[in-house]
Scaffold this active site. Structure first.
Site, PDB file in Angstrom:
ATOM      1  N   LYS A 123      27.979  51.695  44.222  1.00  0.00           N
ATOM      2  CA  LYS A 123      28.454  50.596  43.387  1.00  0.00           C
ATOM      3  C   LYS A 123      27.271  50.031  42.606  1.00  0.00           C
ATOM      4  CE  LYS A 123      30.960  46.189  44.011  1.00  0.00           C
ATOM      5  NZ  LYS A 123      31.597  45.324  45.054  1.00  0.00           N
ATOM      6  N   SER A 203      36.131  44.065  44.368  1.00  0.00           N
ATOM      7  CA  SER A 203      35.319  44.390  43.208  1.00  0.00           C
ATOM      8  C   SER A 203      34.736  45.806  43.255  1.00  0.00           C
ATOM      9  CB  SER A 203      34.165  43.383  43.090  1.00  0.00           C
ATOM     10  OG  SER A 203      33.289  43.482  44.207  1.00  0.00           O
ATOM     11  N   SER A 227      36.594  43.045  49.025  1.00  0.00           N
ATOM     12  CA  SER A 227      36.156  43.911  47.926  1.00  0.00           C
ATOM     13  C   SER A 227      35.786  45.329  48.326  1.00  0.00           C
ATOM     14  CB  SER A 227      34.991  43.263  47.171  1.00  0.00           C
ATOM     15  OG  SER A 227      35.459  42.196  46.382  1.00  0.00           O
TER      16      SER A 227
END
Length: 525
Positions: A123, A203, A227
Site C-alpha cells: 500500500k 482505505s 481498512s
C-alpha cells in the site's frame, strides 16, 4: 494453555496446504466468459488465481519454477488487467533484480524462508526508499522517503520481491467528511474487480482489488478501523488486522498510534499467515498446543454477531454460513457485544487529536508540507486534490482538536480502550467462545464522487479500538458482490484466529474469481 510462535502455526498451515492441494478446490467456480482472469496461467501447470506460497516454494525447490518467471507473470498480468481496475500505482524498477537474486539462493539450496522470491505489493502509505510513498496525495509525490519502513526491511530480509505500490483512499480516508474510498489524487479511482462500477472499500482499496485480480501473491494493507478487513471482504480475499504492536508502524503514514497497524492480505489464509510471520518477526502469540487447524471446527464455539443493519441479503449469507459451521461440528450462538454506541461516540474525537500529533511527526521526516496546517494549505491551492471531492473537513477538525496532553482526551482514550476490550472479552467469556464472527461488509456500493461512501460498517470497530486481532475470510456473495466473514478474538490471539480462519475457509469454500462486469445490469449477469 500452551504457547508457540506464529511460525509454528504457519508450519501447520503449510503442511495442510500441501496435503490438501489448492485451497480453493471445491470453491464456487464459474466457467462463463471472463470468470477466470485472462493471462492468469503460470505456464507450468499452475494458476495465479489459486496457487499458494507453499506450492510455489515446492516448485522453486524442484527447479520447475523461478522467481523471475513468477515475477514476470505478475508484471504481465498487471499490464493486461490493471487498466480495468487501477489498483497498482507503480511497479518497482528493482523487482526483476530481486527475483534473480532469489533464484540464485534457490539454486544454491539456501532460500531465506517461505517468502523468498514471492512478489508482494505494498500500500502506498508504506515507506520505500526506492519508490515514492504518497499516501495518495500530491503533497508527498516528490522525493521518496530516506529509508524503508521497518516492515519493508523485514520483507526484503526474507527475500520477498517488492513488486510495486498500490493505490489507496487518499490519507487512508482521513481527509474529507464524505470521501470516496479507493480514490486518490495520485492514482485516481480504484474499481472493484467483480463489478467495475462498484467500490473496493477503503482505505487499502488497491491492495484488496489487486489481490482479487491476481496481480500479486500477497499485499500489505494498513488499518485504523476497517481498512484491511473491509477491502478484503468487499474484494473476496483474506485480510488480517494484527494485534496492535505485532507489526512495527515505523515508516507507515499514520492516523493514530493507538489503533494503526499494517497487516497481510492474500487469496488464502495460509499465505496470509506466512506473511504475518515475516512482518512480525515470528513473535509468539498464545495458542492451544494441539492446534486449531488440526482439530478443524469440531468443538469450537463461535459467537455470531449478525448486524441486521447491513441488510437482509447479508444476513442470509450469515445464516448459510452458520449452518455450514454447525454442520462441521462448531457451536454457533448469537451474540451482541456491548458498549458499541459509546465506542462510536468516542472513537472519532480521539482519532482527531491523535492524527494531528502523529501526522505532524511523520511529515517532519519527509520533503513537502511539514505539518498538518501545511497540508491544509496545500489542498486549498492544488485543484487536482479536489477533483473527486473537495472537502478536507477532518484535517480542519484535527487542527482544532485538543492535544493528546489534554486530560479530557486522555480520559476519552482510556474509556475507549476499556470498553472496546470489555466488549470482546466479556462476550467471549460469557459464551465460552473461541471467536466472535460477524459480516465484514455489505455488498459493494456504486462509486460516486458526489455522494461519497455508503460505509457505516460497525463490525470492525471493537477489535480495531481494542487493538485485538481480526481476520476476514470470504463467506459468500450477494449477486456478484463478495461478502466476508469477520472473525475476532482476544489480545495477541493472532495464531488461534489464523488457525480457526483456515478451518472456516476450508469449510465455506466461498472464493471465486472476479468477472470484471461493467455493472450489475450487464447482459448474462
Amino acid at each position: 494453555m500452551g504457547k508457540r510462535s506464529i511460525a509454528a502455526v504457519t508450519a501447520a498451515l503449510v503442511a495442510g496446504s500441501l496435503l490438501m492441494g489448492v485451497p480453493h478446490a471445491g470453491a464456487q467456480s464459474d466457467t462463463r466468459s471472463g470468470a477466470r482472469g485472462a493471462g492468469s496461467s503460470l505456464g507450468t501447470g499452475g494458476d495465479l488465481d489459486t496457487v499458494t506460497i507453499p506450492e510455489l516454494q515446492a516448485r522453486m525447490a524442484k527447479g520447475s519454477l523461478t522467481s523471475s518467471a513468477l515475477t514476470r507473470a505478475y508484471l504481465r498480468r498487471i499490464e493486461k488487467v490493471d487498466p480495468k481496475i487501477h489498483a497498482v500505482l507503480r511497479t518497482s524498477p528493482t523487482a526483476l533484480r530481486e527475483a534473480a537474486a532469489s533464484d540464485a539462493r534457490h539454486r544454491s539450496g539456501k532460500p531465506l524462508g517461505p517468502l523468498d522470491g514471492i512478489p508482494v505489493l505494498l500500500k502506498d502509505n508504506v515507506d520505500t526508499r526506492d519508490m515514492p510513498t504518497t499516501a495518495g496525495s500530491l503533497a508527498l509525490a516528490g522525493s521518496p522517503p530516506r529509508t524503508d519502513a521497518a516492515l519493508v526491511t523485514r520483507l526484503r530480509e526474507a527475500g520477498a520481491v517488492i513488486l510495486g505500490k498500490t493505490n489507496l483512499s487518499e490519507w487512508a480516508n482521513f481527509r474529507g467528511a464524505k470521501p470516496t474510498s479507493g480514490w486518490s489524487a495520485v492514482g485516481g479511482q480504484t474499481n472493484n474487480p467483480y463489478v467495475l462500477d462498484r467500490n473496493p472499500c477503503g482505505s487499502s482499496a488497491g491492495s484488496g482489488a489487486a489481490l482479487a485480480a491476481s496481480l500479486a501473491q500477497v499485499a500489505i494493507g494498513t488499518e485504523t478501523d476497517g481498512s484491511i478487513v473491509c477491502p478484503a471482504g468487499m474484494n473476496g480475499v483474506v485480510g488480517h488486522k494484527p494485534s496492535l504492536g505485532l507489526v512495527s508502524q515505523s515508516g507507515v503514514v499514520p492516523i493514530s498510534a493507538e489503533q494503526d497497524t499494517a497487516g497481510p492480505m492474500a487469496r488464502n489464509v495460509t499465505d496470509t499467515a506466512l506473511t504475518l510471520s515475516v512482518l512480525s518477526g515470528g513473535r509468539a502469540g498464545r495458542t492451544d498446543a494441539a492446534g486449531q487447524e488440526g482439530a478443524g471446527l469440531r468443538g469450537k464455539r463461535i459467537g455470531l454477531w449478525r448486524l441486521p443493519s447491513l441488510g437482509t441479503d447479508v444476513d442470509a449469507v450469515m445464516t448459510r454460513t452458520a449452518k455450514k459451521l454447525r454442520k462441521a461440528g462448531a457451536t454457533v450462538v448469537e451474540v451482541t457485544p456491548p458498549y458499541q454506541a459509546r465506542l462510536a461516540e468516542l472513537e472519532f474525537p480521539a482519532l482527531l487529536s491523535e492524527f494531528h500529533r502523529d501526522i505532524d511527526a511523520y511529515l517532519a521526516t519527509r520533503q513537502g508540507p511539514k505539518d498538518l496546517a501545511g497540508l491544509v494549505e496545500f489542498n486549498r491551492t492544488h485543484p487536482e486534490e479536489q477533483s473527486c471531492f473537495a472537502g478536507q473537513e477532518l484535517f480542519e477538525q484535527a487542527l482544532a482538536a485538543p492535544p493528546t496532553t489534554d486530560p479530557k482526551y486522555r480520559a476519552m482514550r482510556a474509556e475507549l480502550k476499556d470498553l472496546s476490550r470489555r466488549s470482546i472479552d466479556e462476550t467471549m467469556a460469557t459464551h465460552h467462545l473461541d471467536a466472535i464472527a460477524s459480516p465484514t461488509n455489505p455488498p459493494a456500493w456504486t462509486t460516486d464522487c458526489a455522494r461519497g461512501d455508503n460505509d457505516v460498517i460497525p463490525s470492525s470497530t471493537p477489535a480495531a479500538v481494542a487493538g485485538y486481532p481480526s481476520l476476514s475470510v470470504p463467506a459468500g456473495s450477494v449477486r456478484e458482490l463478495p461478502v466476508g466473514l469477520l472473525l475476532m478474538a482476544g489480545d495477541h490471539q493472532d495464531t488461534e484466529l489464523l488457525s480457526l480462519g483456515a478451518a472456516v475457509e476450508h469449510r465455506l469454500k466461498a472464493w471465486r474469481a472476479p468477472r470484471y462486469l461493467p455493472t450489475l445490469d450487464s447482459p448474462g449477469q
